[in-house]
Design an enzyme around this catalytic site. Structure first.
Site, PDB file in Angstrom:
ATOM      1  N   ALA A   1       2.494  12.100  -1.482  1.00  0.00           N
ATOM      2  CA  ALA A   1       3.289  13.330  -1.391  1.00  0.00           C
ATOM      3  C   ALA A   1       4.775  13.050  -1.198  1.00  0.00           C
ATOM      4  CB  ALA A   1       2.776  14.194  -0.239  1.00  0.00           C
TER       5      ALA A   1
ATOM      6  N   GLN B   1       4.874   7.106  -8.686  1.00  0.00           N
ATOM      7  CA  GLN B   1       6.162   7.465  -9.288  1.00  0.00           C
ATOM      8  C   GLN B   1       6.001   8.428 -10.464  1.00  0.00           C
ATOM      9  OE1 GLN B   1       9.208   6.810  -8.210  1.00  0.00           O
ATOM     10  NE2 GLN B   1       8.614   5.446  -6.538  1.00  0.00           N
TER      11      GLN B   1
ATOM     12  N   CYS C   1      11.091  -0.750  -0.679  1.00  0.00           N
ATOM     13  CA  CYS C   1      10.374  -1.728   0.139  1.00  0.00           C
ATOM     14  C   CYS C   1      10.980  -3.113  -0.001  1.00  0.00           C
ATOM     15  CB  CYS C   1       8.915  -1.783  -0.271  1.00  0.00           C
ATOM     16  SG  CYS C   1       8.286  -0.170  -0.646  1.00  0.00           S
TER      17      CYS C   1
ATOM     18  N   GLY D   1       0.559   6.362  -0.200  1.00  0.00           N
ATOM     19  CA  GLY D   1       0.255   5.543  -1.373  1.00  0.00           C
ATOM     20  C   GLY D   1      -0.227   4.149  -1.011  1.00  0.00           C
TER      21      GLY D   1
ATOM     22  N   ASN E   1       8.161   1.608 -10.289  1.00  0.00           N
ATOM     23  CA  ASN E   1       9.075   2.200  -9.310  1.00  0.00           C
ATOM     24  C   ASN E   1      10.500   1.670  -9.423  1.00  0.00           C
ATOM     25  OD1 ASN E   1       7.197   0.080  -8.296  1.00  0.00           O
ATOM     26  ND2 ASN E   1       8.735  -0.078  -6.696  1.00  0.00           N
TER      27      ASN E   1
ATOM     28  N   THR F   1      -9.365  12.080  12.054  1.00  0.00           N
ATOM     29  CA  THR F   1      -9.065  13.511  11.960  1.00  0.00           C
ATOM     30  C   THR F   1      -8.029  13.732  10.854  1.00  0.00           C
ATOM     31  OG1 THR F   1      -9.502  13.768  14.301  1.00  0.00           O
ATOM     32  CG2 THR F   1      -8.235  15.527  13.262  1.00  0.00           C
TER      33      THR F   1
HETATM   34  C1  LIG Z   1       4.657   2.867  -7.140  1.00  0.00           C
HETATM   35  C2  LIG Z   1       4.478   3.031  -5.678  1.00  0.00           C
HETATM   36  N1  LIG Z   1       3.288   2.774  -5.118  1.00  0.00           N
HETATM   37  C3  LIG Z   1       3.074   2.899  -3.797  1.00  0.00           C
HETATM   38  C4  LIG Z   1       4.075   3.284  -2.949  1.00  0.00           C
HETATM   39  C5  LIG Z   1       3.804   3.360  -1.470  1.00  0.00           C
HETATM   40  O1  LIG Z   1       3.588   4.662  -1.074  1.00  0.00           O
HETATM   41  P1  LIG Z   1       3.732   5.103   0.482  1.00  0.00           P
HETATM   42  O2  LIG Z   1       5.144   4.893   0.847  1.00  0.00           O
HETATM   43  O3  LIG Z   1       3.305   6.546   0.450  1.00  0.00           O
HETATM   44  O4  LIG Z   1       2.787   4.271   1.248  1.00  0.00           O
HETATM   45  C6  LIG Z   1       5.339   3.570  -3.477  1.00  0.00           C
HETATM   46  C7  LIG Z   1       6.449   3.977  -2.580  1.00  0.00           C
HETATM   47  O5  LIG Z   1       7.383   3.253  -2.358  1.00  0.00           O
HETATM   48  C8  LIG Z   1       5.546   3.427  -4.866  1.00  0.00           C
HETATM   49  O6  LIG Z   1       6.737   3.665  -5.422  1.00  0.00           O
END
Ligand SMILES: Cc1ncc(COP(=O)(O)O)c(C=O)c1O
Length: 375
Positions: A204, A183, A326, A71, A144, A241
């Site tokens: 995913a 989400q 995060c 993401g 999120n 790749t």
């Molecule tokens: C709303 C949202 N966007 C983006 C991400 C980031 O995705 P990824 O961990 O696959 O880079 C997250 C994951 O924490 C998320 O909850």
């Protein structure tokens, strides 16, 4: 799992069907999809089938799907890609975006659109902030932290209006709507033209698939500067790749969650409501109750320290979170909670429980009981 896991917004365990679909691509189907031998061509065909599967759920053409490493990369591609294509132009984003939208956006002229106290975008302010130089608007599909579902269709309507005004006035600058649906992908309709978006991020790792794989939907005609240059894979939009097993697993995971989304949403909503009913009077639910993901419980417990509560709950076998995974290790209070008007103290007294496939009624009853004993 012996503990009660209530942090599905951070990570989901891989579905057995997904693992099974991926396994052959680690061994017998290991070939580089860009190679010209027959075995490699077969792998390439499997990637294209996965692309078609993902595109199907998004109501997109396969060529509109760019596979990424998750993401964060897809959000970076959307924002850097557009903003570097139109230097000096402006972008708008909701005040509650994920860091992987905010951080790239902050490199350019960008402005945050506030949310209402219920955690949904203030669409009237968005309308006022769109001007002749706005090229990109990024509004997440579901938040999120609080799980609030954002008014994407309403935002798309404003953008369509802005587009037709530009056509009349001769302003040739495009205006794109991007949504981060990471989400939302397990629970909501992802059909991009029904939503009216030009770009959509999914991954995913939040839908019982592998981590470090995701996609950006890029509507045909959207002007995007490639960010990862090299061998020209993904129609030159993302070289490298392909993560073959990851892509196969991603498509399988998306199939599973989207096929089951109505029944699973109903089941989780019932459990979520059971959780809400078990809360004590002093606990405050954050975010809209009606425009909310079915698996999200986000509460403030005044006077409590969330870090301490999380540790105590963890020791008692209950895994939950303070906010986003995060921001969990950061010292700062959640920008999402600040955006809905919470004080720093309130933000530090807030907890997120996110339910998922393995959550049972017994888990919720036990959690509610332990939580009320702790506070
Ligand atoms: C709303 C949202 N966007 C983006 C991400 C980031 O995705 P990824 O961990 O696959 O880079 C997250 C994951 O924490 C998320 O909850």
């Amino acid at each position: 799992m012996n503990s009660i896991y209530l942090d599905y917004a951070a990570a989901t365990p891989m579905a057995p069907e997904v693992r099974e679909a991926m396994t052959p691509y680690f061994s017998e189907h290991f070939y580089n999809p860009s190679a010209t031998n027959l075995a490699a061509k077969a792998v390439k065909k499997d990637i294209e089938a996965a692309r078609q599967q993902v595109a199907g759920w998004l109501g997109a053409r396969p060529a509109e799907i760019v596979f990424t490493a998750g993401g964060t990369e897809a959000n970076n591609l959307a924002i850097n890609g557009v903003m570097q294509q139109f230097p000096g132009k402006k972008m708008l984003m909701s005040a509650i975006e994920h860091e992987s939208v905010i951080a790239p956006a902050n490199q350019y002229e960008s402005e945050e659109v506030p949310v209402l106290p219920d955690g949904t975008l203030d669409i009237k302010v968005l309308d006022k902030l769109i001007d002749d130089d706005t090229v990109l608007i990024s509004v997440m599909y579901a938040n999120n932290e609080m799980g609030t579902i954002q008014p994407i269709k309403e935002a798309a309507k404003l953008i369509a209006d802005a587009r037709s005004k530009r056509q009349k006035s001769g302003n040739k600058l495009p205006i794109y709507l991007h949504t981060d649906a990471c989400q939302a992908a397990a629970y909501l309709d992802l059909h991009t033209s029904r939503l009216g978006v030009d770009m959509m991020t999914i991954n995913a790792g939040k839908i019982y698939g592998p981590k470090q794989v995701g996609a950006l939907y890029v509507k045909t005609g959207t002007k995007l500067k490639s960010q990862i240059l090299g061998g020209g894979q993904e129609r030159n939009q993302r070289s490298g790749t392909e993560n073959v097993a990851g892509i196969i697993g991603f498509a399988a995971a998306l199939d599973l969650v989207q096929n089951r989304r109505h029944e699973e949403a109903k089941r989780l909503q019932e459990l979520r409501d059971l959780f809400f009913h078990g809360l004590t009077r002093e606990m405050v639910i954050n975010g809209s109750l009606s425009r909310r993901l079915p698996n999200n419980v986000h509460i403030t417990i005044p006077g409590q320290d969330n870090e301490r509560l999380i540790m105590s709950l963890d020791e008692l076998g209950i895994i939950c979170a303070a906010g986003s995974a995060c921001s969990a290790s950061k010292e700062e209070a959640s920008h999402v909670l600040k955006a809905i008007g919470k004080t720093e103290d309130e933000a530090y007294s807030s907890l997120r429980f996110t339910l998922g496939r393995q959550t049972t009624k017994n888990d919720i009853q036990k959690t509610v009981q332990i939580l009320s004993q702790l506070v």
